[in-house]
Design a protein around this motif. Sequence first.
Motif, PDB file in Angstrom:
ATOM      1  N   LYS A 127      29.418  39.704  28.611  1.00 51.54           N
ATOM      2  CA  LYS A 127      30.726  39.863  27.685  1.00 51.54           C
ATOM      3  C   LYS A 127      31.813  39.974  28.150  1.00 51.54           C
ATOM      4  O   LYS A 127      32.880  39.253  27.852  1.00 51.54           O
ATOM      5  CB  LYS A 127      30.111  41.254  26.752  1.00 51.54           C
ATOM      6  N   ARG A 128      31.885  40.572  29.180  1.00 48.43           N
ATOM      7  CA  ARG A 128      33.401  41.136  29.873  1.00 48.43           C
ATOM      8  C   ARG A 128      33.860  39.846  30.493  1.00 48.43           C
ATOM      9  O   ARG A 128      34.968  39.368  30.597  1.00 48.43           O
ATOM     10  CB  ARG A 128      33.348  42.187  30.696  1.00 48.43           C
ATOM     11  N   THR A 129      32.621  39.000  31.262  1.00 53.45           N
ATOM     12  CA  THR A 129      32.968  37.873  31.999  1.00 53.45           C
ATOM     13  C   THR A 129      33.478  36.837  30.979  1.00 53.45           C
ATOM     14  O   THR A 129      34.199  36.166  31.644  1.00 53.45           O
ATOM     15  CB  THR A 129      31.793  37.440  32.741  1.00 53.45           C
ATOM     16  N   LYS A 147      40.109  34.298  28.177  1.00 53.91           N
ATOM     17  CA  LYS A 147      41.567  34.321  28.281  1.00 53.91           C
ATOM     18  C   LYS A 147      42.344  33.553  29.165  1.00 53.91           C
ATOM     19  O   LYS A 147      43.389  33.223  29.075  1.00 53.91           O
ATOM     20  CB  LYS A 147      41.733  35.910  28.490  1.00 53.91           C
ATOM     21  N   ARG A 148      41.746  33.317  30.527  1.00 49.82           N
ATOM     22  CA  ARG A 148      42.286  32.499  31.727  1.00 49.82           C
ATOM     23  C   ARG A 148      42.432  31.156  30.889  1.00 49.82           C
ATOM     24  O   ARG A 148      43.430  30.699  31.307  1.00 49.82           O
ATOM     25  CB  ARG A 148      41.386  32.599  32.638  1.00 49.82           C
ATOM     26  N   ALA A 174      43.651  25.425  28.964  1.00 51.72           N
ATOM     27  CA  ALA A 174      42.561  24.603  29.429  1.00 51.72           C
ATOM     28  C   ALA A 174      41.297  24.918  28.199  1.00 51.72           C
ATOM     29  O   ALA A 174      40.389  24.033  28.352  1.00 51.72           O
ATOM     30  CB  ALA A 174      41.745  25.057  30.613  1.00 51.72           C
ATOM     31  N   TYR A 175      41.584  25.556  27.319  1.00 51.36           N
ATOM     32  CA  TYR A 175      40.556  25.854  26.069  1.00 51.36           C
ATOM     33  C   TYR A 175      40.818  24.849  25.154  1.00 51.36           C
ATOM     34  O   TYR A 175      42.014  24.689  24.531  1.00 51.36           O
ATOM     35  CB  TYR A 175      40.808  27.176  25.657  1.00 51.36           C
ATOM     36  N   ARG A 215      34.604  32.272  39.652  1.00 52.84           N
ATOM     37  CA  ARG A 215      34.402  33.539  40.585  1.00 52.84           C
ATOM     38  C   ARG A 215      35.275  34.559  40.107  1.00 52.84           C
ATOM     39  O   ARG A 215      34.793  35.921  40.022  1.00 52.84           O
ATOM     40  CB  ARG A 215      34.534  33.155  41.819  1.00 52.84           C
ATOM     41  N   GLN A 216      36.490  34.249  39.926  1.00 55.53           N
ATOM     42  CA  GLN A 216      37.611  35.535  39.764  1.00 55.53           C
ATOM     43  C   GLN A 216      37.330  35.845  38.187  1.00 55.53           C
ATOM     44  O   GLN A 216      37.700  37.185  37.856  1.00 55.53           O
ATOM     45  CB  GLN A 216      38.947  34.864  39.666  1.00 55.53           C
ATOM     46  N   ASP A 217      36.429  35.553  37.152  1.00 58.56           N
ATOM     47  CA  ASP A 217      36.252  35.835  36.033  1.00 58.56           C
ATOM     48  C   ASP A 217      35.054  37.034  36.062  1.00 58.56           C
ATOM     49  O   ASP A 217      34.922  37.864  34.947  1.00 58.56           O
ATOM     50  CB  ASP A 217      35.928  34.747  34.930  1.00 58.56           C
ATOM     51  N   LYS A 218      34.285  36.745  36.940  1.00 61.43           N
ATOM     52  CA  LYS A 218      33.061  37.561  36.819  1.00 61.43           C
ATOM     53  C   LYS A 218      33.053  39.214  36.888  1.00 61.43           C
ATOM     54  O   LYS A 218      33.997  39.438  37.869  1.00 61.43           O
ATOM     55  CB  LYS A 218      32.138  36.943  37.849  1.00 61.43           C
ATOM     56  N   GLN A 219      32.642  39.785  36.152  1.00 63.27           N
ATOM     57  CA  GLN A 219      32.572  41.334  35.993  1.00 63.27           C
ATOM     58  C   GLN A 219      31.113  41.906  36.302  1.00 63.27           C
ATOM     59  O   GLN A 219      30.267  41.295  35.748  1.00 63.27           O
ATOM     60  CB  GLN A 219      33.225  41.849  34.742  1.00 63.27           C
ATOM     61  N   TYR A 220      31.034  42.905  36.913  1.00 62.77           N
ATOM     62  CA  TYR A 220      29.772  43.357  37.546  1.00 62.77           C
ATOM     63  C   TYR A 220      29.669  44.893  37.019  1.00 62.77           C
ATOM     64  O   TYR A 220      30.740  45.694  37.113  1.00 62.77           O
ATOM     65  CB  TYR A 220      29.435  43.235  38.842  1.00 62.77           C
ATOM     66  N   ARG A 221      28.620  45.392  36.700  1.00 62.12           N
ATOM     67  CA  ARG A 221      28.262  46.779  36.372  1.00 62.12           C
ATOM     68  C   ARG A 221      28.226  47.559  37.652  1.00 62.12           C
ATOM     69  O   ARG A 221      27.821  46.906  38.736  1.00 62.12           O
ATOM     70  CB  ARG A 221      27.076  46.848  35.581  1.00 62.12           C
ATOM     71  N   SER A 222      28.915  48.590  37.988  1.00 67.82           N
ATOM     72  CA  SER A 222      28.779  49.508  39.077  1.00 67.82           C
ATOM     73  C   SER A 222      28.164  50.821  38.645  1.00 67.82           C
ATOM     74  O   SER A 222      27.940  51.071  37.427  1.00 67.82           O
ATOM     75  CB  SER A 222      30.111  50.068  39.515  1.00 67.82           C
ATOM     76  N   TRP A 223      27.338  51.403  39.375  1.00 68.70           N
ATOM     77  CA  TRP A 223      26.554  52.235  39.520  1.00 68.70           C
ATOM     78  C   TRP A 223      26.561  53.521  40.636  1.00 68.70           C
ATOM     79  O   TRP A 223      27.089  53.142  41.491  1.00 68.70           O
ATOM     80  CB  TRP A 223      25.144  51.964  39.282  1.00 68.70           C
TER      81      TRP A 223
END
Length: 365
Positions: free
Chosen positions: A146-148, A154-155, A161-162, A173-181
């Motif tokens: 969802k965050r990605t 938004k970008r 470009a949308y 690659r710069q859009d990708k978000q990952y969970r941290s734990w």
Amino acid sequence: MGQKIERDHQRFKKIVRGKVKSNLSKYISRGEMIGKKGKDLVSIPLPQIEIPQFRYGSKGSGGTGQGEGDVGQPLGPPQGDGSGAGDQPGRHILEVELTMEEMAEILGEELALPRIEPRGKKNIVTTRDKYTGIRQTGPESLRHFKRTFKRALKRQIISNAYNPERPIVVPIRQDKQYRSWKEIHKPESVAVIIYMMDVSGSMTDEQKEIVRIEAFWIDTWIKAHYKGVETAYIIHDAAAQLVDEHTFYHTRESGGTKISSAYELCDKLITKRYPPDQWNIYAFHFSDGDNWGDDVPHCIELLTEKLLPRLNLFGYGQVESPYGSGEFYEYIHEMLGERENVVASRIPDREAILGSIKEFLGTGR
């Protein structure tokens, strides 16, 4: 369709819980559930469980509120006269399954039992992962989709470009978000229940069955409050020994009675296996109250100096036997005002089991 099935299922479970609560004393005194206990479930025979709904009666057959009737006359379609084998199906008893957790809830609600408050340090520590935030790198299995997607959308909007007519969003690659734990170390409460029982010749099979039923419900309630529960069994006549569950309930000796032998073995077991700073310890002793007279002072000494300081709860249950003197109850009863973790209960017959369970577990210890 699925929602209706789920609603009916919840209504059915509510009816079952009500039936079990209203007949709890009967089920407990008969011990019907113990023999049907599985690993995590218990089967309970409940007659005539139905989801309430309107039904049309047979034409011309009368019904509730119609025609003549007498006080106490059953409501419903006429039943057979009971003569002969018959060719019509009878009313079946339905067996329903409840989890042990559900049984503990029903017991607690019916007896208004307080929740147990574990004491002391816990000796089991489990490690689990807890998601604590978001970072820019990580394995794809932890990507926050969802965050990605929102970052990519938004970008593309900012960069023109949308295309709303062809709403395709392609993350880079710069859009990708990952969970941290991070690892969380979580202590879990553990407990041991030590059952002691007099198996001398004065204890009959009926007395031992009462103990078995009561122990089942004590187990059910205590296990609902702890992640790990161990159970130990000690039998005694003039000497005590540590045994398995089957031997505990099926052994009968012909010797005399020396209760202190069980308390001594219990003390050694706690010292060897269950340090009180790491374990919540419950000890229950069942007897007909018959004991060798000179042994009583030693029993009281063991309890006051060795056992009680290390126990969450000590419960003494005295069953009635035609052969036992019943005197030992009075010695334990004298300790009630002095020690908060001592409970004494008389269990003359199966009908008294429910009240005895409430006495044992009503302290919240």
